[in-house]
Design a protein around this motif. Structure first.
Motif, PDB file in Angstrom:
ATOM      1  N   PRO A  13       1.959  -6.170  23.666  1.00 26.73           N
ATOM      2  CA  PRO A  13       2.149  -7.210  24.682  1.00 26.73           C
ATOM      3  C   PRO A  13       2.262  -6.626  26.089  1.00 26.73           C
ATOM      4  N   GLN A  14       1.818  -7.415  27.057  1.00 32.81           N
ATOM      5  CA  GLN A  14       1.975  -7.011  28.449  1.00 32.81           C
ATOM      6  C   GLN A  14       3.465  -6.856  28.726  1.00 32.81           C
ATOM      7  N   HIS A  15       3.827  -5.808  29.458  1.00 32.14           N
ATOM      8  CA  HIS A  15       5.230  -5.598  29.775  1.00 32.14           C
ATOM      9  C   HIS A  15       5.369  -4.867  31.110  1.00 32.14           C
ATOM     10  N   THR A  16       6.566  -4.949  31.671  1.00 31.13           N
ATOM     11  CA  THR A  16       6.858  -4.349  32.966  1.00 31.13           C
ATOM     12  C   THR A  16       7.947  -3.298  32.800  1.00 31.13           C
ATOM     13  N   VAL A  17       7.766  -2.168  33.472  1.00 26.49           N
ATOM     14  CA  VAL A  17       8.748  -1.084  33.451  1.00 26.49           C
ATOM     15  C   VAL A  17       9.278  -0.910  34.872  1.00 26.49           C
TER      16      VAL A  17
ATOM     17  N   THR B 167      -0.877  -3.598  30.774  1.00 29.29           N
ATOM     18  CA  THR B 167      -1.658  -4.576  30.024  1.00 29.29           C
ATOM     19  C   THR B 167      -2.714  -3.831  29.223  1.00 29.29           C
TER      20      THR B 167
ATOM     21  N   ARG C 127       3.431  -2.885  35.712  1.00 29.66           N
ATOM     22  CA  ARG C 127       3.059  -3.766  34.610  1.00 29.66           C
ATOM     23  C   ARG C 127       1.929  -3.115  33.815  1.00 29.66           C
TER      24      ARG C 127
ATOM     25  N   GLN D  70       8.133  -1.764  40.136  1.00 38.96           N
ATOM     26  CA  GLN D  70       7.875  -2.293  38.805  1.00 38.96           C
ATOM     27  C   GLN D  70       6.409  -2.028  38.496  1.00 38.96           C
TER      28      GLN D  70
ATOM     29  N   GLN E  26       5.131   0.979  26.483  1.00 37.29           N
ATOM     30  CA  GLN E  26       5.620   0.841  25.118  1.00 37.29           C
ATOM     31  C   GLN E  26       4.502   1.193  24.143  1.00 37.29           C
TER      32      GLN E  26
END
Length: 116
Positions: free
Chosen positions: A35-39, A53, A51, A49, A10
């Protein structure tokens, strides 16, 4: 390589205090967030998945000042216990050099990309 290309982080968000404008001779506080996020996606034919960071932020204030790199995205004056335009400058604020219309940008550097 095409499998990895489908995992796109993102974009960071950026905002300024006070509310998107500045006052000549006073600091403008720039705040970035990633923010940390997972795709979710497919990697080598299997579900995966990834992640993302952020490990750092790069601020380009658009006024000729050298870009500034930090490990934090900044924070509001209130969260730092400061009043607006407090002379104790937060790490991500910038004093205007001259009157201008400028656009500041922020970007992130991913520190960890892990798969599950």
């Amino acid at each position: 390589m095409s499998d990895i290309a489908t995992f796109i982080p993102q974009k960071p968000t950026a905002r300024t205090e006070p509310n998107g404008w500045g006052v000549r001779g006073l600091d403008t506080n720039v705040i970035a967030s990633a923010p940390q996020h997972t795709v979710d996606g497919t990697l080598l034919g299997a579900t995966a998945q990834v992640r993302f960071t952020a490990s750092g932020y790069r601020f380009d204030y658009g006024d000729g000042t050298p870009a500034r790199a930090t490990t934090v995205g900044g924070n509001t004056w209130a969260k730092q216990g400061l009043r607006a335009f407090d002379p104790r400058r937060p790490a991500t604020s910038i004093p205007p050099r001259a009157p201008s219309r400028r656009r500041s940008r922020s970007s992130t550097a991913p520190s960890s990309v892990s798969t599950a």
